[in-house]
Design a protein around this motif. Sequence first.
Motif, PDB file in Angstrom:
ATOM      1  N   GLY A  65      43.166  37.824  32.089  1.00 20.13           N
ATOM      2  CA  GLY A  65      42.029  37.711  31.188  1.00 20.13           C
ATOM      3  C   GLY A  65      40.781  37.102  31.788  1.00 20.13           C
ATOM      4  N   TRP A  66      40.964  36.222  32.785  1.00 19.28           N
ATOM      5  CA  TRP A  66      39.852  35.380  33.234  1.00 19.28           C
ATOM      6  C   TRP A  66      39.396  35.685  34.659  1.00 19.28           C
ATOM      7  CZ3 TRP A  66      37.913  32.668  29.302  1.00 19.28           C
ATOM      8  CH2 TRP A  66      36.939  31.705  29.557  1.00 19.28           C
ATOM      9  N   GLY A  67      40.297  36.278  35.472  1.00 15.21           N
ATOM     10  CA  GLY A  67      39.968  36.502  36.873  1.00 15.21           C
ATOM     11  C   GLY A  67      40.620  35.450  37.751  1.00 15.21           C
ATOM     12  N   GLU A  68      40.048  35.197  38.930  1.00 14.94           N
ATOM     13  CA  GLU A  68      40.667  34.288  39.904  1.00 14.94           C
ATOM     14  C   GLU A  68      40.234  32.835  39.737  1.00 14.94           C
ATOM     15  OE1 GLU A  68      40.148  35.745  43.900  1.00 14.94           O
ATOM     16  OE2 GLU A  68      40.680  37.794  43.323  1.00 14.94           O
ATOM     17  N   SER A  69      39.150  32.590  39.017  1.00 11.36           N
ATOM     18  CA  SER A  69      38.634  31.230  38.816  1.00 11.36           C
ATOM     19  C   SER A  69      38.913  30.804  37.378  1.00 11.36           C
ATOM     20  CB  SER A  69      37.137  31.169  39.105  1.00 11.36           C
ATOM     21  OG  SER A  69      36.878  31.414  40.469  1.00 11.36           O
ATOM     22  N   PHE A  70      39.855  29.880  37.224  1.00 10.94           N
ATOM     23  CA  PHE A  70      40.298  29.489  35.878  1.00 10.94           C
ATOM     24  C   PHE A  70      39.474  28.329  35.342  1.00 10.94           C
ATOM     25  CE2 PHE A  70      44.873  30.664  37.416  1.00 10.94           C
ATOM     26  CZ  PHE A  70      44.505  32.006  37.484  1.00 10.94           C
ATOM     27  N   HIS A  71      38.200  28.582  35.056  1.00 13.54           N
ATOM     28  CA  HIS A  71      37.391  27.486  34.505  1.00 13.54           C
ATOM     29  C   HIS A  71      36.213  28.036  33.717  1.00 13.54           C
ATOM     30  CE1 HIS A  71      34.114  27.949  37.492  1.00 13.54           C
ATOM     31  NE2 HIS A  71      35.057  28.165  38.374  1.00 13.54           N
ATOM     32  N   PHE A  72      35.598  27.146  32.924  1.00 12.33           N
ATOM     33  CA  PHE A  72      34.415  27.477  32.150  1.00 12.33           C
ATOM     34  C   PHE A  72      33.174  27.210  33.015  1.00 12.33           C
ATOM     35  CE2 PHE A  72      37.657  26.481  28.980  1.00 12.33           C
ATOM     36  CZ  PHE A  72      37.542  27.580  28.133  1.00 12.33           C
ATOM     37  N   ALA A  73      31.997  27.437  32.440  1.00 17.18           N
ATOM     38  CA  ALA A  73      30.776  27.217  33.216  1.00 17.18           C
ATOM     39  C   ALA A  73      29.569  27.004  32.317  1.00 17.18           C
ATOM     40  CB  ALA A  73      30.514  28.413  34.137  1.00 17.18           C
ATOM     41  N   HIS A  74      28.645  26.197  32.815  1.00 14.26           N
ATOM     42  CA  HIS A  74      27.302  26.107  32.245  1.00 14.26           C
ATOM     43  C   HIS A  74      26.710  27.507  32.398  1.00 14.26           C
ATOM     44  CE1 HIS A  74      22.945  25.507  32.586  1.00 14.26           C
ATOM     45  NE2 HIS A  74      23.086  24.391  31.892  1.00 14.26           N
ATOM     46  N   ARG A  75      26.039  27.995  31.352  1.00 15.07           N
ATOM     47  CA  ARG A  75      25.634  29.413  31.379  1.00 15.07           C
ATOM     48  C   ARG A  75      24.234  29.623  30.809  1.00 15.07           C
ATOM     49  NH1 ARG A  75      29.474  33.925  28.497  1.00 15.07           N
ATOM     50  NH2 ARG A  75      28.255  35.806  28.945  1.00 15.07           N
ATOM     51  N   TRP A  76      23.425  30.390  31.550  1.00  7.49           N
ATOM     52  CA  TRP A  76      22.078  30.722  31.115  1.00  7.49           C
ATOM     53  C   TRP A  76      22.093  31.984  30.260  1.00  7.49           C
ATOM     54  CZ3 TRP A  76      18.540  27.141  31.792  1.00  7.49           C
ATOM     55  CH2 TRP A  76      18.677  26.239  32.856  1.00  7.49           C
ATOM     56  N   LYS A  77      21.076  32.153  29.410  1.00  5.16           N
ATOM     57  CA  LYS A  77      20.942  33.367  28.616  1.00  5.16           C
ATOM     58  C   LYS A  77      20.708  34.551  29.557  1.00  5.16           C
ATOM     59  CE  LYS A  77      19.248  31.090  24.457  1.00  5.16           C
ATOM     60  NZ  LYS A  77      18.134  30.892  23.513  1.00  5.16           N
TER      61      LYS A  77
END
Length: 345
Positions: A65-77
Amino acid sequence: MSKTGALDLASGVGGKITKDEVKSAVEEYEKYHVCFGGEEETRKTNYGDMVNKYYDLATSFYEYGWGESFHFAHRWKGESLRESIKRHEHFLALQLGLKMGMKVLDVGCGIGGPLREIARFSSTSVTGLNNNEYQISRGEELNRLAGLNESCDFVKADFMKMPFSDNTFDAIYAIEATCHAPDAVGCYNEIHRVLKPGQCFAAYEWCMTDNFDPNNETHQKTKAEIELGNGLPDVRTTMQCLEALKLAGFEVIWEKDLAQDSPVPWYLPLDASRFSLTSFRLTALGRLITRTMVKALEFTGLAPQGSDRVSSFLEKAAVGLVDGGRKEIFTPMYFFLARKPLSES
């Protein structure tokens, strides 16, 4: 190359646990948690077993579901989830001042998605520390496919007892990983020990914020769902993490909950009220399809018994994470940059 097919997902459930023992492993894992009558002290005492069971059971779902990096992120519009995840990793590398020739440690590296991205971005050699055999075997395979098996490696060990000499690394980071530690001070002490004097440690920590009320039953329910769905002994507050760093001997250069100024909510990929083609598998419809598929695979015997229960507690985690994010009582990106003093007083 990520596993993308239904059969790949099914075959990965359980990791190194034999397929006929997956169901009992799920039952044992669930019993550690409040939702099933478990207690915090039991989770802390048996954190190694609990976290290993969790990642054996959940890794293939994460990768699917998420790919190889299992984390969230600060995200720009206007920024995709994948783009934000890469930028989040680059930000960490820049804060640490990583340069060619530096020896870097990734504490709790998962299958090495951030490790590979940071190694390519900064031209450094990164060692991934992980106590889960299945994740290391996946990481080694992915390193070979990426052509990084010569410059990056993995070490199987507990981050509470690292097998490295004092003053070994030029920089150390952790991305949503040391939250699995039963004792933050003990974990940060080990990181402090193996880091060279004058060098830095940076991390994104999972924390309860100042808005969390331990006497609020709804808040406690959300916290328990996050712990169950993510293999955590406890979720510490931001202030507890900050104090633990200082007790371990670090000088804190700066710290901030980066979720506070993220233009796009970090929990948006898990929000059941939204729809996205680019992150379809994370949407409510995508998760429903995955859950239905897992049920069918388990029924036909292509997936081990217990697979659907893993999917279920991961769903519970998604609900808890979104709820915690909306109420601003939880953050997955309490960031800090800390330095080990040149000389200990």
